[in-house]
Design an enzyme around this catalytic site. Sequence first.
Site, PDB file in Angstrom:
ATOM      1  N   VAL A  11       2.447  73.496  -4.071  1.00 28.99           N
ATOM      2  CA  VAL A  11       2.827  72.157  -3.841  1.00 28.99           C
ATOM      3  C   VAL A  11       3.008  71.433  -5.135  1.00 28.99           C
ATOM      4  CG1 VAL A  11       2.258  70.048  -2.672  1.00 28.99           C
ATOM      5  CG2 VAL A  11       1.718  72.297  -1.657  1.00 28.99           C
ATOM      6  N   PHE A 156       6.247  68.341   3.211  1.00 28.43           N
ATOM      7  CA  PHE A 156       6.584  69.482   4.158  1.00 28.43           C
ATOM      8  C   PHE A 156       7.746  70.325   3.932  1.00 28.43           C
ATOM      9  CE2 PHE A 156       5.169  65.066   5.751  1.00 28.43           C
ATOM     10  CZ  PHE A 156       4.407  65.381   6.922  1.00 28.43           C
ATOM     11  N   LEU A 157       7.162  71.294   2.868  1.00 24.59           N
ATOM     12  CA  LEU A 157       7.992  72.063   2.154  1.00 24.59           C
ATOM     13  C   LEU A 157       8.239  73.412   3.306  1.00 24.59           C
ATOM     14  CD1 LEU A 157       6.758  71.621  -1.549  1.00 24.59           C
ATOM     15  CD2 LEU A 157       8.629  70.496  -0.156  1.00 24.59           C
ATOM     16  N   LYS A 158       9.253  74.083   3.066  1.00 28.23           N
ATOM     17  CA  LYS A 158       9.366  75.384   3.508  1.00 28.23           C
ATOM     18  C   LYS A 158       9.406  76.268   2.329  1.00 28.23           C
ATOM     19  CE  LYS A 158      13.066  74.309   5.808  1.00 28.23           C
ATOM     20  NZ  LYS A 158      13.158  72.888   5.431  1.00 28.23           N
ATOM     21  N   CYS A 267       0.577  78.359   5.004  1.00 25.81           N
ATOM     22  CA  CYS A 267       0.271  76.821   5.850  1.00 25.81           C
ATOM     23  C   CYS A 267       0.068  77.190   7.412  1.00 25.81           C
ATOM     24  CB  CYS A 267       1.685  76.235   5.858  1.00 25.81           C
ATOM     25  SG  CYS A 267       2.120  75.818   4.013  1.00 25.81           S
TER      26      CYS A 267
END
Length: 450
Positions: A11, A156-158, A267
């Site tokens: 992140v 809100f990362l993929k 996650c």
Amino acid sequence: MDVSVFGTGYVGLIQAAALADVGHRVLCVDIDPNKIKQLQQAVPPISEPGLSSTLEDNIKAGRLLFSTQASDAVEHAELIFIAVGTPADEDGSADLSHVLNVARQIASFMESDRTLIIKSTVPVGTADQVTHAAYEELQRRGKEALNVRVVSNPEFLKEGSALADCMRPDRIIVGTNDDEARNQLSELYAPFCRNREKLMFMDNRSAELTKYAANAMLATRISFMNELANLTELLGADIEAVRKGIGSDPRIGYHFIYPGCGFGGSCFPKDLRALLHTAEHNGMPMRLLRSVTDVNDSQRHILFSKLQALFPDGLVGKSIAIWGLAFKPNTDDMREAPSRYLMEALWAEGASVQAYDPEAMSECRRIYGYRNDLHLCATRDDTLEDADALVICTEWKNFRVVDFDLLASKLRARVIVDGRNLYNPEHVAAAGLHYSGIGLRHIAPEAPRP
């Protein structure tokens, strides 16, 4: 703006790269000197499309710096991101020790006001704890007149598209009731809001919960489809037809309704456990989310169960080819990946594994080391040599098009177990292969071609 980032994990590093790429001056700090040395040479510790070149460009431009000194980071910027790990404790709760230690460390070097932006995924109430920890340290130093503004700014990362997600976010959630912090975050994120306003301001607790709620909703959709797929097999229906039928409803849509062999990664599993712990700690067990995790725990073993059914005499001495080790494409992350549950079950039964993944080979070797029943192959086709069956765990693009006649000639038992439903069952059966997907209607293989 001048920005500092504590933590160069997934992140923190993505956030730093994105902020530097739009022109901010970013200093990253980490306690690992080897990692910092690598990053100074633009060598990222993770595999993520576009990250290496973005690091290199911004390091050369002088907008992205790395250090092991916390004091440098506190001196460098008024805006400081906290992006350190929050590993799960045995009871599922998030371990906040790293987050709180960073807050104290920042306060120990502060000589003027600072805004602390929590980017780590943390449970509701963490902003209050960070505020308390920072002011406790300031009081110890006799600097209680200094102001610490604490902001919740969840990511809100993929994985596999994290940098693109950060550069073109759907929304930017900011939790704060402080007008100065609001102005600072508006200026910081202005380059990401040129097409439309993406900033959503709310209180800290709502921002913290939004992150968990988003992942819980997506995980629920996945587990629902997996459970429906298992029923579909028993009823002789086709989950792909069902998926298209329900996805065409705009109230449902096609996102996250693909059946498979369970979700993994860093996650969803961890965040679900943390949210469940928070709910139970507050006297409100979440029965739906408990079922979501139970379904996923079961689904992780479905590939092995299918192999067992196809080899009723047992798997001892069998060699299984595996395509895909990462938990999803475009990453080397194997945390809680379906491949791990499958490989470990195969080894326990006396089978061996011949595996290939475009990115996760080194990670697999790091996790499992060198063992006689694990062979990491240079190409996907190399895994087929002397293999009894093929199992697909990850839907990498270069697995989508195959020569089924070649597979039929290589696989001794002519068996494919597909955890991602990549192929048309009729095409596979036409090559004389037995094809077992997730929720797909069974089609008997045709006689082998001469």
